[in-house]
Design an enzyme around this catalytic site. Sequence first.
Site, PDB file in Angstrom:
ATOM      1  N   VAL A 101     -11.374  15.871  20.057  1.00  0.00           N
ATOM      2  CA  VAL A 101     -12.386  16.609  20.149  1.00  0.00           C
ATOM      3  C   VAL A 101     -12.274  17.521  21.455  1.00  0.00           C
ATOM      4  O   VAL A 101     -12.064  17.083  22.399  1.00  0.00           O
ATOM      5  CB  VAL A 101     -13.841  15.734  20.003  1.00  0.00           C
ATOM      6  CG1 VAL A 101     -14.785  16.726  20.149  1.00  0.00           C
ATOM      7  CG2 VAL A 101     -14.099  15.052  18.793  1.00  0.00           C
ATOM      8  N   CYS A 102     -12.707  18.782  21.406  1.00  0.00           N
ATOM      9  CA  CYS A 102     -12.950  19.587  22.599  1.00  0.00           C
ATOM     10  C   CYS A 102     -11.401  19.815  23.464  1.00  0.00           C
ATOM     11  O   CYS A 102     -10.484  19.597  22.819  1.00  0.00           O
ATOM     12  CB  CYS A 102     -13.907  18.911  23.480  1.00  0.00           C
ATOM     13  SG  CYS A 102     -14.774  20.111  24.790  1.00  0.00           S
ATOM     14  N   SER A 103     -11.499  19.489  24.675  1.00  0.00           N
ATOM     15  CA  SER A 103     -10.384  19.441  25.327  1.00  0.00           C
ATOM     16  C   SER A 103      -9.391  18.440  25.561  1.00  0.00           C
ATOM     17  O   SER A 103      -8.455  18.112  25.901  1.00  0.00           O
ATOM     18  CB  SER A 103     -10.584  19.748  26.924  1.00  0.00           C
ATOM     19  OG  SER A 103     -11.655  18.904  27.252  1.00  0.00           O
ATOM     20  N   GLY A 104      -9.772  17.494  24.236  1.00  0.00           N
ATOM     21  CA  GLY A 104      -9.010  16.107  24.289  1.00  0.00           C
ATOM     22  C   GLY A 104      -7.626  16.638  23.669  1.00  0.00           C
ATOM     23  O   GLY A 104      -6.731  15.923  23.692  1.00  0.00           O
ATOM     24  N   GLY A 151     -13.336  21.664  17.730  1.00  0.00           N
ATOM     25  CA  GLY A 151     -13.600  22.630  18.932  1.00  0.00           C
ATOM     26  C   GLY A 151     -14.364  22.075  19.973  1.00  0.00           C
ATOM     27  O   GLY A 151     -14.271  20.634  20.017  1.00  0.00           O
TER      28      GLY A 151
END
Lengths: 228, 228
Positions: A101-104, A151
């Site tokens: 998730v996200c910048s993961g 995102g």
Amino acid sequence: MTQPINVVMPVYDGVTQLDFTGPHQFLSRTPDLNVRVASLGGQSITADHLTFSDLDDLTAVDSCDVLLVPGGGGCVAVIENELFIKEIARLGATARYLTSVCSGSLILGAAGFLTGRRAACHWAWRELLPIFGAIADDGRIVWDGNILSGGGVTAGIDFVLALIAELRGQRVAEMVQLGLEYAPQPPFNSGRPDTAPVEVLEAVNVRTGPSRAQRRARLEAWATARHA
Amino acid sequence: MTQPINVVMPVYDGVTQLDFTGPHQFLSRTPDLNVRVASLGGQSITADHLTFSDLDDLTAVDSCDVLLVPGGGGCVAVIENELFIKEIARLGATARYLTSVCSGSLILGAAGFLTGRRAACHWAWRELLPIFGAIADDGRIVWDGNILSGGGVTAGIDFVLALIAELRGQRVAEMVQLGLEYAPQPPFNSGRPDTAPVEVLEAVNVRTGPSRAQRRARLEAWATARHA
């Protein structure tokens, strides 16, 4: 009997808590799923002034079916942490699904899983994916083979419904969605750079500009050292 | 200089964590806001297998500008807990805004704040609001005077954007929304009883039927004892 599915969420100081608490809430209401939240040494972590404790030790987790990596400002520091990335690489090597998730997704990239693969990321971090050989995708839910990425932050909720449907079928995902009343009605339409008012986007870009330049420099230096 | 606004979130074992972690994530990215998460005695609480520690002591919080009460299965037990409800009543008496997410509105009701007032609640708990003299509203974000309530679980995110706009203006809310990329695109349309497939709604109703009957009986007994 349905075989339980093991999901592991590796966390760290400076994670954006909603990146994993959102998916965790949905997964914890899904039957026949075990969700573990794990940190290096099982140490408590702090995220946006919340402290999460009683965590599993990431180094003691044998394996998992689903690796779910959240993002956040602290992701740059854990990419620079050899032990953390080694554990992600180890668990990811045998996981059925690699997810973020996200910048993961940058963490998955640093662990070597995204070369030539499409992945989602937070809009303000997405341009960093090519540092790890990944193809940035502006989707909110992005599949590429066994890699599922979401995102920025709140996209984790859309992402996890897609994940539950993959793992347990659409009917189960729909039951969890109804139980958590996920029928979003944002009062404003400012959730993406292309829908936000121009002055809102500019203000966010001005505020985050210095930290964005800094994290690019750190990750590029990391990649250079890695390939030297 | 803008005066900082103090938000207090009272939590308890069995709270639905996304009821407060969602709003917390948005509020923690809002300038000039202090958010405290507080439990009785500052004790750690467990919610859906997550442990939250380093909490503030609810009984030691002098006052707050915004009281934000999350819901969850544990709300019935804290309504039955005299000390907890006394603290909610004490803090709510001087708060500028009384707010809740999900079945947190029942806690506001038990503390005496909803007599004759409209409030939102989780769809499967909404019918219990009249026990506390409140008028159930099926909105996702419901204002009645200085009382702002959100619907079930994920409604907390829509609710908190409305709250931030009220406290700090729409432009600030839009900046936070963009930073957290809140542009929801649920892959399924099952988030409300009137949009969920019939068999999904029936399955959820069958599964939750016994606990729904039980909580109604407990809350009605509580109200009867209170007015005896």
